[in-house]
Design a protein around this motif. Structure first.
Motif, PDB file in Angstrom:
ATOM      1  N   ASN A 150       6.150  -7.660   9.044  1.00 40.11           N
ATOM      2  CA  ASN A 150       5.791  -7.645   7.630  1.00 40.11           C
ATOM      3  C   ASN A 150       6.446  -8.816   6.908  1.00 40.11           C
ATOM      4  O   ASN A 150       7.076  -9.679   7.528  1.00 40.11           O
ATOM      5  N   ILE A 162      11.008  -2.864  -1.267  1.00 43.94           N
ATOM      6  CA  ILE A 162      10.687  -2.755  -2.692  1.00 43.94           C
ATOM      7  C   ILE A 162      11.174  -1.425  -3.250  1.00 43.94           C
ATOM      8  O   ILE A 162      11.032  -0.381  -2.619  1.00 43.94           O
ATOM      9  N   ASP A 163      11.729  -1.485  -4.449  1.00 40.66           N
ATOM     10  CA  ASP A 163      12.240  -0.282  -5.103  1.00 40.66           C
ATOM     11  C   ASP A 163      11.197   0.411  -5.968  1.00 40.66           C
ATOM     12  O   ASP A 163      11.157   1.633  -6.034  1.00 40.66           O
ATOM     13  N   HIS A 206       4.205   1.301  -6.818  1.00 40.98           N
ATOM     14  CA  HIS A 206       3.123   0.338  -7.036  1.00 40.98           C
ATOM     15  C   HIS A 206       1.823   0.999  -6.597  1.00 40.98           C
ATOM     16  O   HIS A 206       1.298   0.731  -5.519  1.00 40.98           O
ATOM     17  N   THR A 242       8.881   8.651  -6.525  1.00 43.28           N
ATOM     18  CA  THR A 242       8.691   7.500  -5.645  1.00 43.28           C
ATOM     19  C   THR A 242       9.824   6.499  -5.813  1.00 43.28           C
ATOM     20  O   THR A 242      10.343   5.942  -4.836  1.00 43.28           O
ATOM     21  N   ASN A 296      12.364   5.301  -2.886  1.00 47.81           N
ATOM     22  CA  ASN A 296      12.534   3.895  -2.526  1.00 47.81           C
ATOM     23  C   ASN A 296      13.987   3.448  -2.670  1.00 47.81           C
ATOM     24  O   ASN A 296      14.506   2.709  -1.827  1.00 47.81           O
ATOM     25  N   GLN A 301      16.420   2.034   0.281  1.00 48.98           N
ATOM     26  CA  GLN A 301      17.216   0.812   0.180  1.00 48.98           C
ATOM     27  C   GLN A 301      18.694   1.085   0.458  1.00 48.98           C
ATOM     28  O   GLN A 301      19.358   0.332   1.175  1.00 48.98           O
ATOM     29  N   THR A 348      14.175  -5.583  -5.872  1.00 50.68           N
ATOM     30  CA  THR A 348      13.712  -5.743  -4.493  1.00 50.68           C
ATOM     31  C   THR A 348      14.769  -6.423  -3.625  1.00 50.68           C
ATOM     32  O   THR A 348      15.458  -7.340  -4.067  1.00 50.68           O
ATOM     33  N   CYS A 403       2.555   4.750   5.902  1.00 49.01           N
ATOM     34  CA  CYS A 403       3.433   4.237   4.845  1.00 49.01           C
ATOM     35  C   CYS A 403       2.694   3.422   3.791  1.00 49.01           C
ATOM     36  O   CYS A 403       3.296   2.982   2.812  1.00 49.01           O
ATOM     37  N   LEU A 427       4.355   0.040   2.693  1.00 44.10           N
ATOM     38  CA  LEU A 427       5.729   0.012   2.170  1.00 44.10           C
ATOM     39  C   LEU A 427       6.704   0.532   3.226  1.00 44.10           C
ATOM     40  O   LEU A 427       7.599   1.333   2.932  1.00 44.10           O
ATOM     41  N   THR A 459      11.155   0.491   3.096  1.00 46.47           N
ATOM     42  CA  THR A 459      11.852   1.533   2.334  1.00 46.47           C
ATOM     43  C   THR A 459      11.265   2.913   2.603  1.00 46.47           C
ATOM     44  O   THR A 459      11.992   3.871   2.856  1.00 46.47           O
ATOM     45  N   ARG A 460       9.938   3.017   2.570  1.00 43.98           N
ATOM     46  CA  ARG A 460       9.296   4.322   2.715  1.00 43.98           C
ATOM     47  C   ARG A 460       9.521   4.894   4.109  1.00 43.98           C
ATOM     48  O   ARG A 460       9.811   6.085   4.275  1.00 43.98           O
TER      49      ARG A 460
END
Length: 439
Positions: A78, A83-84, A87, A104, A108, A112, A186, A375, A378, A381-382
Motif C-alpha cells: 500500500n 490514517i486517523d 473517510h 471510527t 483508527n 495507530q 496521519t 478493510c 484502510l 490502522t483498521r
C-alpha cells in the motif's frame, strides 16, 4: 475437503519490499500439526490477531500461516498511510453518521497507538513519522469534495488547515494542485518494513509459517487446513486474509478484489531535491477517490499510486504493469515538471478488499471460525485494531468498540457473474475517466 480455488501470488517488483531491510523468512509448514489456534494471513490483521491471542493465552501456541513471504503481499504494497480520520466516500460530507464517525475515529486512533507502541518497543526501522497528510485537488469535482470534507470535519470537531495552491509549493514542491486540506493526525510508514518488523517481534508462543498457501479446508469439530506439504488441524480458525476469505467458503461475492498500481522513482539527487523544494517528507491523497496518491519518501523518492483493475480471482495481472507505468509517468510529469529526468525504479500492483456498502466483517463466521475481513482500503490502522479486538473478544474481553464492530451489518453481497464484473469494471472506468487531472 473444500478446495481453496485461488491463493495469493503477487508480482515480484514491489519497491517497498525490495528496499526494506532483509530478513530470513520462517520455514514453510510440512507434515501434520495439531494446535489450538490458527490464524490465516500475516498482514496487519493477522499479525495483530496472532500477537494479541498470544498475550491472552501465554501458555498456548498460536499458529500463523502466510501464503507468501511476510512483507511481500498486500500489506507491504500500500501507500503507507496510517490514517486517523474517518473517510466515508458514501456520505455527502465524507463523515456520515456522526456517532459512527466518532467510533471510527476511536478505532483508527487505537490502531495507530498499537502500532506506534510496538514500533517503539522493538525499534522497528520502518521510517514511521507523524507527518499528517495533504488531501489535494485540482479539478472542480475534487475541490467540491474538499469543501464537503471540511464541513464534515467541522461537524466532527477535528483540526485541519486549508492551503491554497499558491502556498502549496512551500509544503510539497509542486504547483500542480489548486487547494489542499492538511490534517495532522496521519502517520506515514514504509509498509513492507513495518510488516516485517511486526512479524519478527511476535511473542515467543507464536509459530509463523511462511510460503504455506492453504489449498483445501474441512470444517467440523476441528478445522483441517490442507496444503501441498501437509495439514494443520486446529480447534479454532481466525481468517485474516481479506478477500481470500471468500475462497474459504464465507461471505461469498461480498468482497471485491480491486487492484491499485504504484511506481516508485529512483532517489532524487541533491540538485533535484533543491529544484523540487518543499518539505523533505510528505504524503498527498487525492480528493477524488480515483485520483493519484503521491508521496515523497524518507529516502527522497517519489511514489505515484493510481489506476484500478478488478481481478475477481484476487491475483494480479503482471502483463498490465507496463501500461500502468506509462500512466504513472504522465501523472508524475504533470506534477513534477522540474524533475524531467527522474525515472521509476519499481512498478507493482497491490489489492484492496472493498465492499459495496463500505462495511467490513468482524466476528464469528461459523462454528470454530472467526474473521476480521474487508478493510476497504484502510488496512494499516483498521486491520491492526480489528485483529487486536477480535483476539480480545474471542478471549472474552469486550468493550464499546468491540460492540460497535459486532453491530455492523457486514459487507453486502454483490450480484453474480457476469453482472458483477460488468458493473465493477464500468464503475472503475467511469470513475477514472471523471477524475481527469486528479489521476
Amino acid at each position: 475437503m473444500q478446495k481453496v480455488t485461488s491463493t495469493p501470488a503477487d508480482d515480484s517488483a514491489c519497491g517497498w519490499y525490495h528496499l526494506s531491510g532483509p530478513r530470513e523468512p520462517r520455514p514453510s509448514h510440512s507434515g501434520k500439526k495439531n494446535t489450538r489456534w490458527t490464524v490465516v494471513g500475516a498482514g496487519y490483521t493477522g499479525l495483530a490477531a496472532a500477537r494479541q491471542l498470544a498475550l491472552n493465552f501465554p501458555d498456548q501456541e498460536i499458529v500463523l500461516v502466510e501464503a507468501q513471504e511476510v512483507g511481500f503481499g498486500t500489506a507491504g504494497r500500500n501507500a503507507g498511510f496510517a490514517i486517523d480520520l474517518p473517510h466515508d466516500i458514501g456520505a455527502d460530507d465524507y463523515i456520515g453518521d456522526i456517532e459512527t464517525a466518532k467510533a471510527t475515529l476511536q478505532l483508527n486512533l487505537l490502531g495507530q497507538s498499537i502500532l506506534r507502541n510496538i514500533v517503539e518497543e522493538h525499534s522497528i526501522d520502518c521510517a514511521m513519522r507523524a507527518s499528517g497528510k495533504y488531501q489535494a485537488a485540482v479539478e472542480s469535482r475534487g475541490l467540491a469534495v474538499l469543501d464537503a470534507y471540511r464541513r464534515g470535519l467541522d461537524k466532527l470537531g477535528q483540526q485541519y488547515e486549508v492551503i491554497e495552491g499558491g502556498d502549496l509549493p512551500e509544503h510539497i514542491g509542486t504547483r500542480f494542485y489548486k487547494r489542499a486540506l492538511y490534517t495532522p493526525g496521519t502517520i506515514l510508514v514504509q509498509p513492507s518494513a513495518l510488516v516485517k518488523g511486526l512479524a519478527d517481534s511476535l511473542p515467543g508462543n507464536v509459530t509463523l509459517y511462511e510460503r504455506t498457501p492453504i489449498t483445501e479446508v474441512e470444517y467440523g469439530k476441528k478445522v483441517v487446513l490442507g496444503h501441498a506439504q501437509g495439514q494443520i488441524i486446529t480447534d479454532k480458525l481466525i481468517l485474516a486474509n481479506n478477500a481470500f476469505g471468500m475462497r474459504f467458503g464465507f461471505l461469498r461475492r461480498s468482497m471485491l478484489p480491486v487492484f491499485l498500481y504504484a511506481s516508485l522513482s529512483r532517489p532524487l539527487s541533491t540538485h533535484e531535491q533543491k529544484a523540487l523544494g518543499g518539505k523533505e517528507f510528505w504524503g498527498v491523497i487525492p480528493a477524488d477517490p480515483f485520483g493519484s496518491t503521491v508521496r515523497r519518501t524518507h529516502d527522497n523518492r517519489i511514489l505515484i499510486r493510481n489506476s484500478f483493475s478488478f481481478n475477481p480471482d484476487g491475483r494480479p495481472k503482471p502483463q498490465v504493469l507496463a501500461r500502468m507505468a506509462k500512466r504513472h509517468r504522465l501523472s508524475f510529469q504533470r506534477r513534477f515538471p522540474m524533475l524531467p529526468d527522474v525515472g521509476f525504479d519499481y512498478t507493482w500492483s497491490g489489492s484492496l478488499a472493498l465492499s459495496q456498502n463500505h462495511e467490513g466483517f468482524f466476528g464469528q463466521l461459523g462454528p470454530n471460525v472467526y474473521g476480521a475481513l474487508c478493510c476497504n482500503g484502510l488496512g494499516i490502522t483498521r486491520g491492526t485494531v480489528t485483529g487486536t479486538l477480535l483476539a480480545n473478544w474471542i478471549a472474552g474481553k469486550s468493550n464499546g468498540l468491540v460492540e460497535h464492530l459486532l453491530r455492523s451489518p457486514g459487507p453486502k453481497a454483490a450480484p453474480p457473474e457476469p453482472f458483477l464484473s460488468l458493473g465493477v469494471n464500468a464503475t472503475l472506468w467511469w470513475g477514472q475517466k471523471m477524475a481527469g487531472l486528479e489521476s
